[in-house]
Motif scaffolding. Structure first.
Motif, PDB file in Angstrom:
ATOM      1  N   UNK A 208     -42.096  -4.122  74.345  1.00  0.00           N
ATOM      2  CA  UNK A 208     -41.424  -5.006  74.206  1.00  0.00           C
ATOM      3  C   UNK A 208     -42.207  -6.571  72.710  1.00  0.00           C
ATOM      4  N   UNK A 209     -42.871  -6.147  72.758  1.00  0.00           N
ATOM      5  CA  UNK A 209     -43.779  -6.732  72.209  1.00  0.00           C
ATOM      6  C   UNK A 209     -44.219  -6.171  70.691  1.00  0.00           C
ATOM      7  N   UNK A 210     -43.666  -4.821  70.339  1.00  0.00           N
ATOM      8  CA  UNK A 210     -43.665  -4.376  69.379  1.00  0.00           C
ATOM      9  C   UNK A 210     -42.573  -4.618  68.798  1.00  0.00           C
ATOM     10  N   UNK A 211     -40.965  -4.796  69.527  1.00  0.00           N
ATOM     11  CA  UNK A 211     -40.246  -4.991  68.891  1.00  0.00           C
ATOM     12  C   UNK A 211     -40.335  -6.198  68.223  1.00  0.00           C
ATOM     13  N   UNK A 212     -41.017  -7.474  68.675  1.00  0.00           N
ATOM     14  CA  UNK A 212     -41.123  -9.056  67.827  1.00  0.00           C
ATOM     15  C   UNK A 212     -41.822  -8.880  66.835  1.00  0.00           C
ATOM     16  N   UNK A 213     -42.552  -7.851  66.773  1.00  0.00           N
ATOM     17  CA  UNK A 213     -43.703  -7.031  65.266  1.00  0.00           C
ATOM     18  C   UNK A 213     -42.783  -6.827  64.339  1.00  0.00           C
ATOM     19  N   UNK A 214     -41.886  -6.596  64.434  1.00  0.00           N
ATOM     20  CA  UNK A 214     -40.784  -6.180  63.408  1.00  0.00           C
ATOM     21  C   UNK A 214     -40.319  -7.017  62.946  1.00  0.00           C
ATOM     22  N   UNK A 215     -40.307  -8.245  63.271  1.00  0.00           N
ATOM     23  CA  UNK A 215     -39.170  -9.562  62.733  1.00  0.00           C
ATOM     24  C   UNK A 215     -40.590 -10.388  61.559  1.00  0.00           C
ATOM     25  N   UNK A 216     -39.387 -10.431  60.230  1.00  0.00           N
ATOM     26  CA  UNK A 216     -40.106 -10.899  59.254  1.00  0.00           C
ATOM     27  C   UNK A 216     -40.515 -12.156  58.603  1.00  0.00           C
ATOM     28  N   UNK A 217     -41.348 -12.217  58.268  1.00  0.00           N
ATOM     29  CA  UNK A 217     -41.851 -14.165  57.977  1.00  0.00           C
ATOM     30  C   UNK A 217     -41.056 -14.393  56.811  1.00  0.00           C
ATOM     31  N   UNK A 218     -40.655 -15.873  56.549  1.00  0.00           N
ATOM     32  CA  UNK A 218     -40.308 -16.518  55.385  1.00  0.00           C
ATOM     33  C   UNK A 218     -41.607 -15.982  53.518  1.00  0.00           C
ATOM     34  N   UNK A 219     -42.290 -15.134  54.328  1.00  0.00           N
ATOM     35  CA  UNK A 219     -43.458 -15.218  52.822  1.00  0.00           C
ATOM     36  C   UNK A 219     -43.121 -13.733  52.595  1.00  0.00           C
ATOM     37  N   UNK A 220     -42.995 -13.756  51.194  1.00  0.00           N
ATOM     38  CA  UNK A 220     -43.029 -12.397  50.722  1.00  0.00           C
ATOM     39  C   UNK A 220     -44.100 -11.898  50.119  1.00  0.00           C
ATOM     40  N   UNK A 221     -44.086 -10.742  49.705  1.00  0.00           N
ATOM     41  CA  UNK A 221     -45.158 -10.076  48.911  1.00  0.00           C
ATOM     42  C   UNK A 221     -44.666  -9.602  47.625  1.00  0.00           C
ATOM     43  N   UNK A 222     -45.594  -9.232  46.620  1.00  0.00           N
ATOM     44  CA  UNK A 222     -45.359  -9.730  44.869  1.00  0.00           C
ATOM     45  C   UNK A 222     -44.920  -8.792  44.955  1.00  0.00           C
ATOM     46  N   UNK A 223     -43.704  -8.110  45.077  1.00  0.00           N
ATOM     47  CA  UNK A 223     -41.989  -7.377  45.018  1.00  0.00           C
ATOM     48  C   UNK A 223     -41.049  -7.910  45.152  1.00  0.00           C
TER      49      UNK A 223
END
Length: 153
Positions: free
Chosen positions: A106-121
Motif C-alpha cells: 500500500x505504501x508503494x502505491x503512494x510512492x508512485x505518485x508524482x510531484x510538481x518538481x521536474x527533472x531536467x527533461x
C-alpha cells in the motif's frame, strides 16, 4: 499524512493561511504492517487516477474517520508553521501518537505518485522524501494529553 483544516470564518484556506492560528493540521505517521489495511483500499485503488500532481479526483465513499488509527485519544499539540513555503507560522498542529498501519504494498502505491518538481527533461519527479527537516523549537511548547517520557540520546 496531514489533514489540513481551517475555520469557516476565514472563508477559504488561502485566506486562513494569512492569519495566526488560521489553520489546524492533524498529523499522522504511517507504520508498515504485514497485512493490508482494508479501510485504505478504496483510496489506494484510486491512486492510479491521480499520479500527476495536477489531477483531481473526488473520492466520496471513504469517510475520514475510517482512515484514522483506532486510537486517536493521545496526541501532541504545538503552534508551528506550514511545512511548505512560505512556511508561515499559522498552524496549530495536532500529531497523533498511534500511527496508521498500512502494508508495504500500500505504501508503494503512494510512492508512485508524482510531484510538481521536474527533472531536467521536464518529467515530473516521484513524490518521495517530501518532508521538512526537524525544526528548532524556537521557544515553543509541545503539550500532550498523556504522560509522555522524554528519550535523549
Amino acid at each position: 499524512m496531514h489533514v489540513v483544516t481551517y475555520d469557516r470564518f476565514y472563508g477559504s484556506l488561502a485566506n486562513a493561511a494569512r492569519h495566526p492560528e488560521g489553520l489546524a493540521v492533524l498529523g499522522f505517521f504511517f507504520e508498515i504492517a504485514p497485512e493490508e489495511n482494508l479501510a485504505w483500499a478504496p483510496l489506494i485503488n484510486s491512486l492510479p487516477r491521480v499520479t500527476d500532481p495536477t489531477t483531481e479526483f473526488d473520492l466520496k465513499e471513504v469517510p475520514l474517520a475510517k482512515l484514522l488509527p483506532d486510537d486517536i485519544s493521545e496526541y501532541y499539540r504545538y503552534d508551528g508553521g506550514l511545512t511548505t513555503p512560505p512556511c508561515s507560522e499559522v498552524v496549530t498542529w495536532t500529531v497523533f501518537r498511534q500511527p496508521i498501519r498500512i502494508s508495504a504494498k500500500q505504501m508503494a502505491a503512494f510512492r508512485k505518485l508524482k510531484s510538481s518538481d521536474l527533472d531536467p527533461a521536464g518529467n515530473a519527479l516521484p513524490l518521495v522524501d517530501n518532508f521538512r527537516p526537524v525544526q528548532d523549537l524556537h521557544g515553543r511548547t509541545i503539550s500532550t494529553n498523556f504522560r509522555a517520557t522524554m528519550m535523549i540520546g
